[in-house]
Design a protein around this motif. Sequence first.
Motif, mmCIF file in Angstrom:
data_model
loop_
_atom_site.group_PDB
_atom_site.id
_atom_site.type_symbol
_atom_site.label_atom_id
_atom_site.label_comp_id
_atom_site.label_asym_id
_atom_site.label_seq_id
_atom_site.Cartn_x
_atom_site.Cartn_y
_atom_site.Cartn_z
ATOM 1 N N VAL A 1 20.928 54.373 13.022
ATOM 2 C CA VAL A 1 20.244 53.444 13.931
ATOM 3 C C VAL A 1 20.974 52.105 13.955
ATOM 4 C CG1 VAL A 1 18.105 52.182 14.403
ATOM 5 C CG2 VAL A 1 18.004 54.537 13.588
ATOM 6 N N PHE A 2 21.277 51.576 12.784
ATOM 7 C CA PHE A 2 21.941 50.273 12.694
ATOM 8 C C PHE A 2 23.296 50.289 13.402
ATOM 9 C CE2 PHE A 2 24.712 47.226 10.478
ATOM 10 C CZ PHE A 2 24.020 46.056 10.778
ATOM 11 N N ILE A 3 24.084 51.329 13.175
ATOM 12 C CA ILE A 3 25.411 51.415 13.797
ATOM 13 C C ILE A 3 25.288 51.502 15.313
ATOM 14 C CG2 ILE A 3 27.422 52.922 14.070
ATOM 15 C CD1 ILE A 3 27.125 53.505 11.000
ATOM 16 N N LEU A 4 24.391 52.343 15.813
ATOM 17 C CA LEU A 4 24.228 52.488 17.265
ATOM 18 C C LEU A 4 23.732 51.194 17.913
ATOM 19 C CD1 LEU A 4 22.753 56.096 17.502
ATOM 20 C CD2 LEU A 4 25.052 55.350 18.138
ATOM 21 N N VAL A 5 22.772 50.536 17.283
ATOM 22 C CA VAL A 5 22.254 49.272 17.826
ATOM 23 C C VAL A 5 23.348 48.204 17.783
ATOM 24 C CG1 VAL A 5 20.586 47.404 17.475
ATOM 25 C CG2 VAL A 5 19.832 49.781 17.382
ATOM 26 N N LEU A 6 24.106 48.167 16.708
ATOM 27 C CA LEU A 6 25.193 47.190 16.586
ATOM 28 C C LEU A 6 26.267 47.420 17.652
ATOM 29 C CD1 LEU A 6 26.181 44.801 14.887
ATOM 30 C CD2 LEU A 6 27.395 46.443 13.453
ATOM 31 N N ILE B 1 27.323 44.776 20.599
ATOM 32 C CA ILE B 1 28.710 44.336 20.804
ATOM 33 C C ILE B 1 29.159 44.634 22.227
ATOM 34 C CG2 ILE B 1 31.114 44.781 20.119
ATOM 35 C CD1 ILE B 1 29.977 45.199 17.226
ATOM 36 N N GLN B 2 28.861 45.850 22.707
ATOM 37 C CA GLN B 2 29.231 46.200 24.077
ATOM 38 C C GLN B 2 28.528 45.304 25.095
ATOM 39 O OE1 GLN B 2 28.362 50.330 24.838
ATOM 40 N NE2 GLN B 2 30.344 51.006 24.061
ATOM 41 N N SER B 3 27.270 45.032 24.864
ATOM 42 C CA SER B 3 26.527 44.224 25.834
ATOM 43 C C SER B 3 26.999 42.773 25.832
ATOM 44 C CB SER B 3 25.024 44.307 25.577
ATOM 45 O OG SER B 3 24.703 43.737 24.327
ATOM 46 N N LEU B 4 27.295 42.237 24.658
ATOM 47 C CA LEU B 4 27.833 40.869 24.609
ATOM 48 C C LEU B 4 29.191 40.784 25.296
ATOM 49 C CD1 LEU B 4 26.849 39.735 20.992
ATOM 50 C CD2 LEU B 4 25.987 38.805 23.161
ATOM 51 N N ALA B 5 30.040 41.790 25.046
ATOM 52 C CA ALA B 5 31.357 41.819 25.699
ATOM 53 C C ALA B 5 31.199 41.942 27.209
ATOM 54 C CB ALA B 5 32.190 42.968 25.146
ATOM 55 N N GLY B 6 30.255 42.766 27.651
ATOM 56 C CA GLY B 6 30.029 42.936 29.088
ATOM 57 C C GLY B 6 29.420 41.716 29.735
ATOM 58 N N TRP B 7 28.478 41.107 29.052
ATOM 59 C CA TRP B 7 27.800 39.928 29.588
ATOM 60 C C TRP B 7 28.741 38.735 29.647
ATOM 61 C CZ3 TRP B 7 23.581 36.981 26.379
ATOM 62 C CH2 TRP B 7 23.028 35.963 27.138
ATOM 63 N N ALA C 1 21.620 42.712 25.234
ATOM 64 C CA ALA C 1 22.071 41.788 24.186
ATOM 65 C C ALA C 1 20.899 41.009 23.601
ATOM 66 C CB ALA C 1 23.128 40.833 24.738
ATOM 67 N N ILE C 2 20.102 40.404 24.436
ATOM 68 C CA ILE C 2 19.012 39.549 23.957
ATOM 69 C C ILE C 2 17.965 40.352 23.188
ATOM 70 C CG2 ILE C 2 17.057 38.126 24.707
ATOM 71 C CD1 ILE C 2 18.939 37.055 26.951
ATOM 72 N N PHE C 3 17.483 41.427 23.769
ATOM 73 C CA PHE C 3 16.390 42.165 23.133
ATOM 74 C C PHE C 3 16.844 42.968 21.917
ATOM 75 C CE2 PHE C 3 14.338 41.043 27.069
ATOM 76 C CZ PHE C 3 13.060 40.736 26.645
ATOM 77 N N TYR C 4 18.039 43.521 21.951
ATOM 78 C CA TYR C 4 18.531 44.261 20.789
ATOM 79 C C TYR C 4 18.837 43.299 19.640
ATOM 80 C CZ TYR C 4 18.920 48.780 23.251
ATOM 81 O OH TYR C 4 18.655 49.953 23.917
ATOM 82 N N ILE C 5 19.343 42.112 19.953
ATOM 83 C CA ILE C 5 19.586 41.113 18.904
ATOM 84 C C ILE C 5 18.260 40.660 18.294
ATOM 85 C CG2 ILE C 5 20.344 38.728 18.475
ATOM 86 C CD1 ILE C 5 22.693 39.315 20.423
ATOM 87 N N LEU C 6 17.264 40.398 19.123
ATOM 88 C CA LEU C 6 15.944 40.014 18.603
ATOM 89 C C LEU C 6 15.376 41.110 17.698
ATOM 90 C CD1 LEU C 6 14.296 38.344 21.735
ATOM 91 C CD2 LEU C 6 15.064 37.214 19.634
ATOM 92 N N ALA C 7 15.512 42.361 18.119
ATOM 93 C CA ALA C 7 15.026 43.477 17.309
ATOM 94 C C ALA C 7 15.768 43.541 15.973
ATOM 95 C CB ALA C 7 15.200 44.793 18.066
ATOM 96 N N THR C 8 17.066 43.317 16.020
ATOM 97 C CA THR C 8 17.858 43.337 14.788
ATOM 98 C C THR C 8 17.422 42.222 13.845
ATOM 99 O OG1 THR C 8 19.723 44.323 15.975
ATOM 100 C CG2 THR C 8 20.212 43.275 13.857
ATOM 101 N N LEU C 9 17.115 41.058 14.386
ATOM 102 C CA LEU C 9 16.634 39.955 13.554
ATOM 103 C C LEU C 9 15.305 40.303 12.885
ATOM 104 C CD1 LEU C 9 17.528 36.865 15.785
ATOM 105 C CD2 LEU C 9 18.627 37.576 13.641
#
Length: 146
Positions: A16-21, A25-31, A120-128
């Motif tokens: 889960v952690f690897i896939l979310v990470l 990363i992909q979403s930040l690079a795309g955004w 990026a925003i929601f997955y980062i919030l979830a990770t936090l």
Amino acid sequence: MYTFFKNFHSGFRYIVFILVLIAIIQSLAGWLGKKPYTNGNRKMNLFAMISAHTQLLIGLILYFLSPLVQFASSTMKNNELRYWTVEHISMMIIAIVLITIGHSRSKKAVAPEAKHRAIAIFYILATLVIVVAIIQSHRPLLGMTN
């Protein structure tokens, strides 16, 4: 069965952690790079969300198999028992709701930047939220025991 699900839940968290990470990363690079939202991005985000939901289901099975779940009045007085029976599950559900909202908003967005931004925003919030829950458990971040 309890030991199997405990080990499965403990080990599956790395997937889960690897896939979310990777999705972050992909979403930040795309955004930030103003890149198109590809089918590969969509699949990675979906797999990350599915893995989080699978982890929740494994956790719920573990929760009801656990000898810790007593729901006695003493549960709230015992810090460790309260953490595992109330706080951990609540924080993980919040994290999965955030991932699901991010994925849903990404699907509804039209512009590629908006799709990447939602993930990026929601997955980062979830990770936090997940990291805070791990810190509250007073367990090592990379330890195999739960």
